[in-house]
Design an enzyme around this catalytic site. Structure first.
Site, mmCIF file in Angstrom:
data_model
loop_
_atom_site.group_PDB
_atom_site.id
_atom_site.type_symbol
_atom_site.label_atom_id
_atom_site.label_comp_id
_atom_site.label_asym_id
_atom_site.label_seq_id
_atom_site.Cartn_x
_atom_site.Cartn_y
_atom_site.Cartn_z
ATOM 1 N N HIS A 41 1.290 -1.083 -0.326
ATOM 2 C CA HIS A 41 0.057 0.000 -0.305
ATOM 3 C C HIS A 41 1.039 1.359 -0.068
ATOM 4 C CE1 HIS A 41 -3.753 2.411 1.449
ATOM 5 N NE2 HIS A 41 -2.466 2.879 2.214
ATOM 6 N N CYS A 115 -4.215 1.581 -4.591
ATOM 7 C CA CYS A 115 -3.747 2.936 -4.194
ATOM 8 C C CYS A 115 -2.816 3.630 -4.565
ATOM 9 C CB CYS A 115 -3.381 2.660 -2.548
ATOM 10 S SG CYS A 115 -2.211 1.216 -2.510
#
Length: 246
Positions: A41, A115
């Site tokens: 992430h 993301c």
């Protein structure tokens, strides 16, 4: 000029300690030792004490912020300075408002709009280099594989359609030649050239020969071994096939 920082996390939000430990091991091996990539992430920090990223939600924008390096859903991995931006704090706020509208939470996709893709878009607007390739390499590889598989499936369906169409055209052409030949009406009416059985056998032979191209007659499938190597006209060929299928 303001520094733009990338914060990278290991994706350890599965709810299973075993799965989370496996992801940590994968990231250590494939990124830290090999330099290939992993399951990560990411978030971008520029101006202030917030990092910005993107995630799924059913309604509203998927763009969100949290204190740098403190996202509670993941395990912090590392901090990378990407460069410096010429954008003012007012311009950065404007960019974030525009991205917030362009990136709704329901549009999140693990492979094509995650993301890391958001951080790339944010960096592009800030005028700094995009994320290192290893951050999103697994998602990019998966997305590419899906596209290739989808294209292959489409081409296969298209090829099947073209083969069926070509076989029908060829059959009608040969049948038309036979109807204009010297064969008597009785012989044509008694033949099986218009029967489903004949059409099925004719198409099967076409597929068998087409599936095994060769310059040698010895490699032609057994079902056509009794066919003459040369026929004077289409009537001869049709009569031969009719006799074999009667």
């Amino acid at each position: 000029m303001k520094e733009v920082v990338l914060h990278v996390y290991d994706v350890t939000n599965s709810g299973s300690e075993k799965t989370n430990n496996t992801i940590l091991q994968i990231n250590r091996i494939f990124k830290d030792r090999i330099g290939l990539g992993g399951i990560f992430h990411s978030a971008i920090q520029v101006f202030g004490d917030e990092e910005w990223s993107f995630g799924f939600c059913e309604q509203g924008s998927g763009v969100f912020s949290c204190p740098p390096g403190r996202n509670p859903m993941y395990t912090y991995h590392e901090r990378i300075v990407l460069g410096e931006t010429n954008c003012s704090i007012f311009k950065v706020n404007q960019i974030l408002r525009e991205l917030g509208q362009a990136w709704p939470g329901h549009s999140y996709d693990l492979l094509s709009k995650n993301c890391n893709h958001f951080c790339d878009a944010f960096c592009e607007r800030l005028g700094v280099p995009k994320l290192p390739g290893w951050v999103n390499r697994f998602a990019n590889a998966g997305d590419t594989a899906m596209v290739v598989a989808g294209n292959a499936a489409f081409r296969l369906r298209q090829a099947k359609t073209e083969i069926v169409t070509a076989s029908k055209v060829a059959y009608r052409f040969m049948a038309g030649l036979a109807s204009n030949s010297q064969a008597t009406p009785e012989s044509l009416s008694n033949s099986n050239r218009g029967s489903p059985r004949f059409q099925s056998a004719w198409f099967k032979n076409l597929m068998l020969i087409g599936a095994k191209p060769s310059t040698s007659t010895s490699e032609i499938p057994d079902e056509t071994d009794d066919a003459p190597l040369y026929c004077q006209n289409s009537s001869e060929l049709l009569q031969h096939i009719s006799r074999r299928n009667s």
